[in-house]
Design an enzyme around this catalytic site. Sequence first.
Site, PDB file in Angstrom:
ATOM      1  N   ASP A  77       0.976  -1.205   0.137  1.00 39.71           N
ATOM      2  CA  ASP A  77       0.135  -0.091   0.035  1.00 39.71           C
ATOM      3  C   ASP A  77       0.883   1.311  -0.035  1.00 39.71           C
ATOM      4  O   ASP A  77       0.533   2.344   0.580  1.00 39.71           O
ATOM      5  CB  ASP A  77      -1.111   0.027   1.231  1.00 39.71           C
ATOM      6  CG  ASP A  77      -1.733  -1.385   1.460  1.00 39.71           C
ATOM      7  OD1 ASP A  77      -2.386  -1.693   0.193  1.00 39.71           O
ATOM      8  OD2 ASP A  77      -1.824  -1.905   2.460  1.00 39.71           O
ATOM      9  N   LYS A  99       2.592   1.837  -5.383  1.00 39.98           N
ATOM     10  CA  LYS A  99       3.151   1.430  -6.296  1.00 39.98           C
ATOM     11  C   LYS A  99       2.493   1.699  -7.624  1.00 39.98           C
ATOM     12  O   LYS A  99       3.043   1.895  -8.458  1.00 39.98           O
ATOM     13  CB  LYS A  99       3.291  -0.083  -6.231  1.00 39.98           C
ATOM     14  CG  LYS A  99       4.411  -0.456  -5.207  1.00 39.98           C
ATOM     15  CD  LYS A  99       4.551  -1.979  -5.056  1.00 39.98           C
ATOM     16  CE  LYS A  99       3.497  -2.533  -4.390  1.00 39.98           C
ATOM     17  NZ  LYS A  99       3.009  -2.438  -3.127  1.00 39.98           N
ATOM     18  N   GLY A 126      -3.657  -4.551  -4.702  1.00 39.54           N
ATOM     19  CA  GLY A 126      -4.653  -3.444  -5.116  1.00 39.54           C
ATOM     20  C   GLY A 126      -3.801  -2.275  -5.601  1.00 39.54           C
ATOM     21  O   GLY A 126      -3.124  -1.763  -4.880  1.00 39.54           O
ATOM     22  N   HIS A 127      -4.047  -1.911  -6.642  1.00 42.16           N
ATOM     23  CA  HIS A 127      -3.420  -0.484  -7.092  1.00 42.16           C
ATOM     24  C   HIS A 127      -4.371   0.356  -7.774  1.00 42.16           C
ATOM     25  O   HIS A 127      -5.419   0.065  -8.532  1.00 42.16           O
ATOM     26  CB  HIS A 127      -2.434  -0.948  -8.175  1.00 42.16           C
ATOM     27  CG  HIS A 127      -1.467  -1.697  -8.141  1.00 42.16           C
ATOM     28  ND1 HIS A 127      -0.505  -2.181  -8.772  1.00 42.16           N
ATOM     29  CD2 HIS A 127      -1.103  -1.861  -6.599  1.00 42.16           C
ATOM     30  CE1 HIS A 127       0.441  -2.914  -8.080  1.00 42.16           C
ATOM     31  NE2 HIS A 127       0.324  -2.791  -6.907  1.00 42.16           N
ATOM     32  N   THR A 128      -4.665   1.533  -7.118  1.00 39.43           N
ATOM     33  CA  THR A 128      -5.309   2.683  -7.517  1.00 39.43           C
ATOM     34  C   THR A 128      -4.611   3.805  -8.409  1.00 39.43           C
ATOM     35  O   THR A 128      -3.401   4.294  -7.985  1.00 39.43           O
ATOM     36  CB  THR A 128      -6.093   3.329  -6.265  1.00 39.43           C
ATOM     37  OG1 THR A 128      -6.774   2.495  -5.471  1.00 39.43           O
ATOM     38  CG2 THR A 128      -7.037   4.399  -6.871  1.00 39.43           C
ATOM     39  N   GLN A 135       1.878  -6.225  -3.338  1.00 36.06           N
ATOM     40  CA  GLN A 135       2.156  -6.354  -1.697  1.00 36.06           C
ATOM     41  C   GLN A 135       3.687  -5.745  -1.188  1.00 36.06           C
ATOM     42  O   GLN A 135       3.992  -4.894  -1.963  1.00 36.06           O
ATOM     43  CB  GLN A 135       2.073  -7.892  -1.179  1.00 36.06           C
ATOM     44  CG  GLN A 135       0.880  -8.456  -1.258  1.00 36.06           C
ATOM     45  CD  GLN A 135       0.806  -9.114  -2.411  1.00 36.06           C
ATOM     46  OE1 GLN A 135       1.378  -9.804  -3.027  1.00 36.06           O
ATOM     47  NE2 GLN A 135      -0.711  -9.052  -2.851  1.00 36.06           N
ATOM     48  N   THR A 183      -9.935  -4.691  -0.496  1.00 33.89           N
ATOM     49  CA  THR A 183     -10.915  -5.245   0.637  1.00 33.89           C
ATOM     50  C   THR A 183     -11.573  -4.123   1.244  1.00 33.89           C
ATOM     51  O   THR A 183     -12.627  -4.238   1.866  1.00 33.89           O
ATOM     52  CB  THR A 183     -10.081  -5.852   1.704  1.00 33.89           C
ATOM     53  OG1 THR A 183      -8.888  -5.016   2.347  1.00 33.89           O
ATOM     54  CG2 THR A 183      -9.105  -7.028   1.270  1.00 33.89           C
ATOM     55  N   ARG A 214     -10.438  -2.729   3.910  1.00 35.56           N
ATOM     56  CA  ARG A 214     -10.132  -2.844   5.598  1.00 35.56           C
ATOM     57  C   ARG A 214      -9.347  -1.531   5.694  1.00 35.56           C
ATOM     58  O   ARG A 214      -8.411  -0.951   4.851  1.00 35.56           O
ATOM     59  CB  ARG A 214      -9.364  -3.884   5.713  1.00 35.56           C
ATOM     60  CG  ARG A 214      -9.937  -5.362   5.300  1.00 35.56           C
ATOM     61  CD  ARG A 214      -9.054  -6.531   5.785  1.00 35.56           C
ATOM     62  NE  ARG A 214      -7.982  -6.586   4.827  1.00 35.56           N
ATOM     63  CZ  ARG A 214      -7.313  -7.545   5.120  1.00 35.56           C
ATOM     64  NH1 ARG A 214      -7.345  -8.610   6.072  1.00 35.56           N
ATOM     65  NH2 ARG A 214      -6.270  -7.724   4.293  1.00 35.56           N
ATOM     66  N   ASP A 263       2.817  14.663   1.544  1.00 39.33           N
ATOM     67  CA  ASP A 263       1.783  15.474   1.682  1.00 39.33           C
ATOM     68  C   ASP A 263       0.927  15.131   2.813  1.00 39.33           C
ATOM     69  O   ASP A 263       0.247  16.211   3.571  1.00 39.33           O
ATOM     70  CB  ASP A 263       0.911  15.699   0.564  1.00 39.33           C
ATOM     71  CG  ASP A 263       0.218  14.473   0.102  1.00 39.33           C
ATOM     72  OD1 ASP A 263       1.068  13.663  -0.379  1.00 39.33           O
ATOM     73  OD2 ASP A 263      -0.878  14.593  -0.045  1.00 39.33           O
TER      74      ASP A 263
END
Length: 430
Positions: A13, A16, A40-42, A224, A301, A303, A333
Amino acid sequence: MANVVVVGAQWGDEGKGKIVDWLSERADVIARFQGGHNAGHTLVIDGEVFKLSLLPSGIVRKGKRSVIGNGVVLDPWALIDEIARLTKQGVEVSPDNLMIAENTPLILPVHGELDRARESQTGVAKIGTTGRGIGPAYEDKVGRRTVRVADLADRATLESRVDRLLVHHDALRRGLGLPEVDRAALMAKLEEIAPQILPFAAPVWKVLNEDRRAGKRILFEGAQGSLLDIDFGTYPFVTSSNTMSGMAATGTGLGPNAIDFVLGIVKAYTTRVGEGPFPTELQDADGQRLGERGHEFGTVTGRQRRCGWFDAVLVRQTCATSGVSGIALTKLDVLDGFDELKICTGYELDGETLDYLPTAADQQARVTPVYETMKGWSESTAGARSWADLPAEAIKYVRRVEELIQCPVALLSTSPERDDTILVTDPFAD
Protein backbone atom coordinates in the site's frame (compact mmCIF):
# COMPACT_ATOMS: atom_id res chain seq x y z
CA MET A 1 18.40 -0.49 -22.35
CA ALA A 2 17.60 -0.35 -18.65
CA ASN A 3 14.98 -2.68 -17.13
CA VAL A 4 13.41 -1.65 -13.83
CA VAL A 5 11.84 -3.63 -10.98
CA VAL A 6 9.37 -1.85 -8.72
CA VAL A 7 8.83 -3.34 -5.26
CA GLY A 8 7.07 -2.17 -2.14
CA ALA A 9 9.60 -1.61 0.63
CA GLN A 10 7.15 -1.71 3.55
CA TRP A 11 3.98 -3.77 4.17
CA GLY A 12 2.40 -2.83 0.85
CA ASP A 13 0.00 0.00 0.00
CA GLU A 14 2.95 2.33 -0.57
CA GLY A 15 1.57 3.82 -3.78
CA LYS A 16 3.13 1.43 -6.30
CA GLY A 17 0.26 1.80 -8.77
CA LYS A 18 0.84 5.48 -9.43
CA ILE A 19 4.62 5.10 -9.67
CA VAL A 20 4.41 2.14 -12.04
CA ASP A 21 1.89 4.00 -14.17
CA TRP A 22 4.16 7.07 -14.16
CA LEU A 23 7.18 4.98 -15.16
CA SER A 24 5.26 3.02 -17.77
CA GLU A 25 5.42 6.03 -20.07
CA ARG A 26 9.14 5.21 -20.41
CA ALA A 27 8.63 1.44 -20.72
CA ASP A 28 7.60 -0.79 -23.59
CA VAL A 29 6.51 -3.78 -21.47
CA ILE A 30 4.97 -3.87 -17.97
CA ALA A 31 5.04 -7.26 -16.24
CA ARG A 32 3.46 -8.53 -13.03
CA PHE A 33 5.66 -11.22 -11.47
CA GLN A 34 4.02 -12.41 -8.23
CA GLY A 35 0.90 -12.24 -6.07
CA GLY A 36 -2.71 -12.50 -7.10
CA HIS A 37 -5.90 -10.47 -6.94
CA ASN A 38 -5.20 -9.74 -3.29
CA ALA A 39 -3.07 -6.90 -4.61
CA GLY A 40 -4.67 -3.54 -5.20
CA HIS A 41 -3.41 -0.57 -7.20
CA THR A 42 -5.31 2.68 -7.51
CA LEU A 43 -4.45 4.97 -10.40
CA VAL A 44 -5.73 8.55 -10.73
CA ILE A 45 -5.38 9.85 -14.29
CA ASP A 46 -6.88 13.22 -15.23
CA GLY A 47 -9.23 12.90 -12.29
CA GLU A 48 -10.49 9.43 -13.25
CA VAL A 49 -9.86 6.58 -10.82
CA PHE A 50 -8.83 3.12 -12.04
CA LYS A 51 -8.72 0.25 -9.56
CA LEU A 52 -6.56 -2.72 -10.58
CA SER A 53 -5.93 -6.05 -8.89
CA LEU A 54 -4.49 -8.45 -11.46
CA LEU A 55 -3.81 -6.35 -14.51
CA PRO A 56 -0.47 -4.54 -14.65
CA SER A 57 -0.77 -0.78 -14.18
CA GLY A 58 0.51 -0.20 -17.71
CA ILE A 59 -2.76 -1.54 -19.12
CA VAL A 60 -4.27 1.95 -18.99
CA ARG A 61 -1.63 3.22 -21.46
CA LYS A 62 -2.06 2.65 -25.17
CA GLY A 63 0.76 1.06 -27.10
CA LYS A 64 2.19 -0.87 -24.13
CA ARG A 65 2.37 -4.62 -23.65
CA SER A 66 1.11 -5.85 -20.28
CA VAL A 67 2.21 -9.24 -18.99
CA ILE A 68 1.02 -11.53 -16.20
CA GLY A 69 3.98 -13.74 -15.40
CA ASN A 70 4.22 -17.30 -14.13
CA GLY A 71 4.99 -16.09 -10.60
CA VAL A 72 1.41 -14.81 -10.31
CA VAL A 73 -1.49 -17.01 -9.22
CA LEU A 74 -4.43 -16.17 -11.47
CA ASP A 75 -8.13 -16.24 -10.66
CA PRO A 76 -9.53 -16.37 -14.21
CA TRP A 77 -12.99 -15.23 -13.16
CA ALA A 78 -11.58 -12.24 -11.29
CA LEU A 79 -9.50 -11.35 -14.35
CA ILE A 80 -12.48 -11.40 -16.70
CA ASP A 81 -14.47 -9.25 -14.26
CA GLU A 82 -11.60 -6.77 -14.02
CA ILE A 83 -11.30 -6.57 -17.80
CA ALA A 84 -15.04 -5.90 -18.03
CA ARG A 85 -14.80 -3.07 -15.46
CA LEU A 86 -11.92 -1.42 -17.30
CA THR A 87 -13.66 -1.82 -20.65
CA LYS A 88 -16.57 0.22 -19.27
CA GLN A 89 -14.03 2.94 -18.42
CA GLY A 90 -12.79 3.00 -21.99
CA VAL A 91 -9.64 0.87 -21.54
CA GLU A 92 -9.08 -1.65 -24.31
CA VAL A 93 -7.80 -5.07 -23.19
CA SER A 94 -7.08 -7.71 -25.83
CA PRO A 95 -4.41 -10.28 -26.72
CA ASP A 96 -2.70 -7.42 -28.55
CA ASN A 97 -1.79 -5.67 -25.28
CA LEU A 98 -2.11 -8.41 -22.61
CA MET A 99 -0.24 -11.71 -22.34
CA ILE A 100 -0.56 -14.39 -19.66
CA ALA A 101 2.24 -16.90 -19.14
CA GLU A 102 1.11 -20.39 -20.14
CA ASN A 103 2.62 -21.83 -16.95
CA THR A 104 0.70 -19.49 -14.63
CA PRO A 105 -1.13 -21.41 -11.86
CA LEU A 106 -4.87 -20.86 -11.52
CA ILE A 107 -6.81 -19.95 -8.41
CA LEU A 108 -9.94 -22.08 -8.35
CA PRO A 109 -13.09 -21.69 -6.23
CA VAL A 110 -11.84 -24.46 -3.93
CA HIS A 111 -8.85 -22.29 -2.99
CA GLY A 112 -10.99 -19.40 -1.77
CA GLU A 113 -13.26 -21.76 0.14
CA LEU A 114 -10.28 -23.35 1.89
CA ASP A 115 -8.73 -19.96 2.65
CA ARG A 116 -11.89 -18.65 4.29
CA ALA A 117 -12.53 -21.88 6.20
CA ARG A 118 -9.07 -21.76 7.75
CA GLU A 119 -9.39 -18.11 8.75
CA SER A 120 -12.72 -18.79 10.45
CA GLN A 121 -11.46 -21.67 12.61
CA THR A 122 -11.95 -21.01 16.31
CA GLY A 123 -8.90 -21.25 18.52
CA VAL A 124 -6.51 -20.71 15.61
CA ALA A 125 -4.63 -17.43 15.21
CA LYS A 126 -5.72 -15.54 12.12
CA ILE A 127 -3.16 -14.57 9.51
CA GLY A 128 -5.38 -11.80 8.17
CA THR A 129 -5.63 -13.05 4.58
CA THR A 130 -8.04 -11.56 2.05
CA GLY A 131 -9.77 -14.94 1.82
CA ARG A 132 -9.29 -15.02 -1.96
CA GLY A 133 -7.40 -18.29 -2.18
CA ILE A 134 -3.93 -16.96 -2.87
CA GLY A 135 -2.18 -19.01 -0.17
CA PRO A 136 -3.85 -22.34 -1.01
CA ALA A 137 -3.11 -21.78 -4.72
CA TYR A 138 0.59 -21.31 -4.01
CA GLU A 139 0.49 -24.42 -1.81
CA ASP A 140 -0.85 -26.44 -4.72
CA LYS A 141 1.82 -25.00 -7.01
CA VAL A 142 4.68 -26.23 -4.84
CA GLY A 143 2.71 -29.42 -4.10
CA ARG A 144 2.74 -30.16 -7.85
CA ARG A 145 -1.01 -30.48 -8.12
CA THR A 146 -1.99 -27.13 -9.60
CA VAL A 147 -4.03 -26.43 -12.73
CA ARG A 148 -2.13 -24.08 -15.04
CA VAL A 149 -3.30 -21.85 -17.89
CA ALA A 150 -1.97 -24.23 -20.56
CA ASP A 151 -3.98 -27.11 -19.08
CA LEU A 152 -7.21 -25.38 -20.11
CA ALA A 153 -6.46 -26.20 -23.74
CA ASP A 154 -6.60 -30.00 -23.35
CA ARG A 155 -9.53 -31.83 -21.77
CA ALA A 156 -7.59 -34.98 -20.83
CA THR A 157 -4.80 -33.03 -19.15
CA LEU A 158 -7.30 -30.81 -17.37
CA GLU A 159 -9.19 -33.80 -15.97
CA SER A 160 -5.96 -35.37 -14.76
CA ARG A 161 -4.90 -32.15 -13.03
CA VAL A 162 -8.30 -31.71 -11.39
CA ASP A 163 -8.35 -35.30 -10.13
CA ARG A 164 -4.91 -34.92 -8.55
CA LEU A 165 -5.99 -31.64 -6.98
CA LEU A 166 -9.20 -33.04 -5.50
CA VAL A 167 -7.50 -36.00 -3.81
CA HIS A 168 -5.74 -33.44 -1.66
CA HIS A 169 -8.57 -30.93 -1.24
CA ASP A 170 -11.34 -33.38 -0.45
CA ALA A 171 -9.28 -34.77 2.42
CA LEU A 172 -8.69 -31.26 3.76
CA ARG A 173 -12.35 -30.34 3.39
CA ARG A 174 -13.49 -33.38 5.32
CA GLY A 175 -11.23 -32.36 8.17
CA LEU A 176 -12.70 -28.85 8.15
CA GLY A 177 -16.28 -30.09 7.99
CA LEU A 178 -16.80 -28.97 4.39
CA PRO A 179 -18.51 -31.07 1.70
CA GLU A 180 -16.31 -32.64 -0.96
CA VAL A 181 -15.84 -30.69 -4.18
CA ASP A 182 -18.43 -31.13 -6.92
CA ARG A 183 -16.05 -32.30 -9.62
CA ALA A 184 -18.53 -32.01 -12.48
CA ALA A 185 -19.43 -28.44 -11.52
CA LEU A 186 -15.76 -27.46 -11.28
CA MET A 187 -14.98 -28.97 -14.68
CA ALA A 188 -17.94 -27.14 -16.19
CA LYS A 189 -16.72 -23.82 -14.82
CA LEU A 190 -13.22 -24.40 -16.17
CA GLU A 191 -14.49 -25.39 -19.61
CA GLU A 192 -16.69 -22.29 -19.68
CA ILE A 193 -13.88 -19.88 -18.74
CA ALA A 194 -11.17 -21.52 -20.90
CA PRO A 195 -12.07 -19.81 -24.22
CA GLN A 196 -12.00 -16.43 -22.47
CA ILE A 197 -8.50 -16.97 -21.01
CA LEU A 198 -6.64 -19.00 -23.65
CA PRO A 199 -6.44 -16.20 -26.26
CA PHE A 200 -4.15 -14.34 -23.82
CA ALA A 201 -1.88 -17.36 -23.18
CA ALA A 202 1.69 -17.12 -24.48
CA PRO A 203 5.25 -18.32 -23.78
CA VAL A 204 6.02 -15.18 -21.80
CA TRP A 205 9.61 -16.21 -21.04
CA LYS A 206 10.32 -16.42 -24.79
CA VAL A 207 8.60 -13.17 -25.72
CA LEU A 208 10.27 -11.20 -22.92
CA ASN A 209 13.69 -12.55 -23.82
CA GLU A 210 13.10 -11.51 -27.42
CA ASP A 211 11.91 -8.08 -26.25
CA ARG A 212 15.05 -7.69 -24.21
CA ARG A 213 17.31 -8.60 -27.10
CA ALA A 214 15.44 -6.09 -29.24
CA GLY A 215 16.32 -3.35 -26.76
CA LYS A 216 12.84 -2.85 -25.34
CA ARG A 217 12.48 -1.50 -21.82
CA ILE A 218 10.75 -3.81 -19.33
CA LEU A 219 9.11 -2.60 -16.14
CA PHE A 220 8.56 -5.35 -13.57
CA GLU A 221 5.66 -4.60 -11.25
CA GLY A 222 5.56 -6.14 -7.79
CA ALA A 223 2.55 -6.54 -5.54
CA GLN A 224 2.24 -6.33 -1.74
CA GLY A 225 5.41 -5.26 0.09
CA SER A 226 8.81 -6.64 1.06
CA LEU A 227 7.76 -7.03 4.70
CA LEU A 228 5.12 -9.51 3.51
CA ASP A 229 7.70 -11.69 1.76
CA ILE A 230 7.25 -15.37 2.60
CA ASP A 231 10.93 -15.68 3.62
CA PHE A 232 11.93 -12.22 4.88
CA GLY A 233 8.62 -10.78 6.07
CA THR A 234 7.01 -10.82 9.51
CA TYR A 235 6.24 -14.54 9.29
CA PRO A 236 3.64 -16.03 9.55
CA PHE A 237 1.76 -12.75 8.98
CA VAL A 238 2.93 -12.59 5.39
CA THR A 239 1.71 -13.33 1.89
CA SER A 240 2.44 -16.62 0.15
CA SER A 241 4.95 -15.45 -2.45
CA ASN A 242 8.36 -13.82 -2.61
CA THR A 243 7.61 -10.12 -2.94
CA MET A 244 11.17 -8.85 -3.36
CA SER A 245 13.06 -7.86 -6.49
CA GLY A 246 14.73 -11.23 -7.08
CA MET A 247 11.32 -12.73 -7.86
CA ALA A 248 11.02 -10.54 -10.97
CA ALA A 249 13.45 -12.84 -12.77
CA THR A 250 11.93 -16.21 -11.86
CA GLY A 251 8.38 -14.84 -11.96
CA THR A 252 8.64 -13.99 -15.64
CA GLY A 253 11.28 -16.35 -17.04
CA LEU A 254 14.19 -13.95 -17.29
CA GLY A 255 17.57 -14.22 -15.63
CA PRO A 256 18.79 -11.89 -12.86
CA ASN A 257 21.01 -10.04 -15.33
CA ALA A 258 17.81 -8.63 -16.85
CA ILE A 259 17.40 -6.33 -13.84
CA ASP A 260 19.22 -3.00 -14.10
CA PHE A 261 17.51 -0.82 -11.46
CA VAL A 262 15.43 -1.69 -8.39
CA LEU A 263 13.03 1.03 -7.29
CA GLY A 264 11.64 0.62 -3.78
CA ILE A 265 8.34 2.37 -3.09
CA VAL A 266 8.30 3.86 0.40
CA LYS A 267 5.51 5.77 2.12
CA ALA A 268 6.58 8.80 4.19
CA TYR A 269 5.02 7.07 7.20
CA THR A 270 4.13 3.42 7.82
CA THR A 271 0.94 1.42 7.35
CA ARG A 272 -0.06 -2.20 7.54
CA VAL A 273 -3.24 -4.19 6.81
CA GLY A 274 -4.14 -7.31 8.74
CA GLU A 275 -2.51 -9.01 11.69
CA GLY A 276 1.10 -9.12 12.78
CA PRO A 277 3.76 -7.00 14.52
CA PHE A 278 3.98 -3.26 13.82
CA PRO A 279 6.57 -1.56 16.07
CA THR A 280 5.68 2.07 15.25
CA GLU A 281 1.89 1.65 15.21
CA LEU A 282 0.00 4.63 16.63
CA GLN A 283 -3.30 4.10 18.38
CA ASP A 284 -3.87 7.75 19.18
CA ALA A 285 -4.93 10.99 17.51
CA ASP A 286 -1.77 11.10 15.38
CA GLY A 287 -2.43 7.62 14.02
CA GLN A 288 -6.04 8.50 13.28
CA ARG A 289 -4.93 11.70 11.55
CA LEU A 290 -2.50 9.82 9.32
CA GLY A 291 -5.22 7.35 8.36
CA GLU A 292 -7.78 10.03 7.57
CA ARG A 293 -5.42 12.31 5.64
CA GLY A 294 -3.89 9.38 3.76
CA HIS A 295 -7.27 7.74 2.98
CA GLU A 296 -5.84 4.53 4.36
CA PHE A 297 -8.31 1.92 3.24
CA GLY A 298 -7.39 -1.14 1.17
CA THR A 299 -8.04 -0.96 -2.58
CA VAL A 300 -9.18 -4.59 -2.72
CA THR A 301 -10.82 -5.20 0.65
CA GLY A 302 -11.68 -1.74 1.96
CA ARG A 303 -10.07 -2.70 5.26
CA GLN A 304 -8.78 0.18 7.36
CA ARG A 305 -5.00 0.24 7.51
CA ARG A 306 -3.05 0.50 10.74
CA CYS A 307 -0.89 3.65 10.76
CA GLY A 308 2.36 4.68 12.44
CA TRP A 309 5.49 6.78 12.19
CA PHE A 310 8.16 6.11 9.57
CA ASP A 311 10.26 3.07 10.48
CA ALA A 312 13.75 3.58 9.05
CA VAL A 313 14.96 0.27 10.50
CA LEU A 314 12.51 -1.76 8.44
CA VAL A 315 13.03 0.20 5.24
CA ARG A 316 16.82 -0.03 5.56
CA GLN A 317 16.40 -3.79 5.96
CA THR A 318 14.15 -4.19 2.91
CA CYS A 319 16.39 -1.97 0.80
CA ALA A 320 19.21 -4.39 1.58
CA THR A 321 17.30 -7.62 0.92
CA SER A 322 15.82 -6.32 -2.35
CA GLY A 323 18.99 -4.60 -3.52
CA VAL A 324 17.15 -1.29 -3.90
CA SER A 325 18.94 1.22 -6.12
CA GLY A 326 16.75 4.16 -5.14
CA ILE A 327 13.39 4.79 -3.50
CA ALA A 328 10.23 6.56 -4.55
CA LEU A 329 8.99 8.38 -1.44
CA THR A 330 5.21 8.74 -1.55
CA LYS A 331 2.48 10.57 0.39
CA LEU A 332 4.77 13.25 1.79
CA ASP A 333 1.77 15.60 1.72
CA VAL A 334 0.00 13.50 4.38
CA LEU A 335 2.56 14.82 6.89
CA ASP A 336 1.66 18.46 6.20
CA GLY A 337 0.61 20.33 9.33
CA PHE A 338 2.19 18.14 12.01
CA ASP A 339 4.11 20.20 14.57
CA GLU A 340 6.49 17.30 15.18
CA LEU A 341 7.34 14.15 13.29
CA LYS A 342 9.00 11.01 14.60
CA ILE A 343 11.25 8.54 12.82
CA CYS A 344 12.13 5.14 14.26
CA THR A 345 15.92 4.74 14.21
CA GLY A 346 16.28 1.51 16.19
CA TYR A 347 14.58 -0.92 18.57
CA GLU A 348 15.00 -1.80 22.20
CA LEU A 349 14.66 -5.44 23.21
CA ASP A 350 15.50 -6.85 26.62
CA GLY A 351 17.82 -3.97 27.41
CA GLU A 352 19.64 -4.07 24.07
CA THR A 353 19.43 -1.73 21.10
CA LEU A 354 18.91 -3.37 17.70
CA ASP A 355 19.40 -1.90 14.23
CA TYR A 356 17.30 -4.59 12.52
CA LEU A 357 14.04 -6.47 13.07
CA PRO A 358 14.76 -9.90 14.59
CA THR A 359 13.40 -13.01 12.91
CA ALA A 360 11.81 -14.68 15.96
CA ALA A 361 8.09 -13.88 16.17
CA ASP A 362 8.07 -13.35 19.93
CA GLN A 363 10.93 -10.86 19.65
CA GLN A 364 9.24 -9.02 16.79
CA ALA A 365 6.18 -8.61 18.98
CA ARG A 366 8.20 -7.25 21.92
CA VAL A 367 10.52 -4.71 20.32
CA THR A 368 9.88 -1.06 21.19
CA PRO A 369 10.87 1.73 18.80
CA VAL A 370 13.61 4.25 19.48
CA TYR A 371 12.48 7.57 18.04
CA GLU A 372 14.17 10.65 16.68
CA THR A 373 11.96 13.75 16.66
CA MET A 374 12.00 16.27 13.83
CA LYS A 375 10.26 19.59 13.37
CA GLY A 376 7.23 19.47 11.10
CA TRP A 377 6.01 22.05 8.58
CA SER A 378 2.80 24.04 8.22
CA GLU A 379 3.02 24.72 4.48
CA SER A 380 1.45 22.40 1.91
CA THR A 381 3.56 19.97 -0.11
CA ALA A 382 0.58 18.66 -2.06
CA GLY A 383 1.15 18.85 -5.80
CA ALA A 384 4.79 19.93 -5.54
CA ARG A 385 6.73 19.19 -8.73
CA SER A 386 10.19 20.53 -7.81
CA TRP A 387 12.39 20.80 -4.73
CA ALA A 388 11.79 24.56 -4.79
CA ASP A 389 8.11 23.92 -4.09
CA LEU A 390 8.87 22.10 -0.81
CA PRO A 391 9.18 23.69 2.64
CA ALA A 392 12.68 23.58 4.10
CA GLU A 393 11.59 21.25 6.92
CA ALA A 394 10.09 18.82 4.44
CA ILE A 395 13.38 18.68 2.54
CA LYS A 396 15.22 18.05 5.82
CA TYR A 397 12.81 15.18 6.55
CA VAL A 398 13.46 13.59 3.15
CA ARG A 399 17.24 13.95 3.51
CA ARG A 400 17.16 12.38 6.96
CA VAL A 401 15.16 9.45 5.60
CA GLU A 402 17.85 8.93 2.95
CA GLU A 403 20.58 8.91 5.58
CA LEU A 404 18.82 6.46 7.85
CA ILE A 405 17.81 3.94 5.18
CA GLN A 406 21.17 4.25 3.42
CA CYS A 407 19.50 4.66 0.04
CA PRO A 408 18.84 7.74 -2.12
CA VAL A 409 15.48 9.14 -3.14
CA ALA A 410 14.97 8.70 -6.89
CA LEU A 411 11.41 10.04 -7.04
CA LEU A 412 9.19 12.00 -4.68
CA SER A 413 5.40 11.77 -4.97
CA THR A 414 3.26 14.58 -3.57
CA SER A 415 -0.27 13.53 -4.56
CA PRO A 416 -2.12 10.66 -6.25
CA GLU A 417 -2.01 12.53 -9.57
CA ARG A 418 0.48 11.13 -12.07
CA ASP A 419 2.31 14.41 -12.77
CA ASP A 420 2.73 15.47 -9.13
CA THR A 421 6.12 13.79 -8.98
CA ILE A 422 9.62 15.16 -8.44
CA LEU A 423 12.15 13.21 -10.50
CA VAL A 424 15.65 13.01 -9.04
CA THR A 425 16.98 9.96 -10.90
CA ASP A 426 15.29 8.39 -13.90
CA PRO A 427 15.41 4.62 -13.27
CA PHE A 428 15.32 4.03 -17.02
CA ALA A 429 18.34 6.20 -17.72
CA ASP A 430 20.90 4.24 -19.71
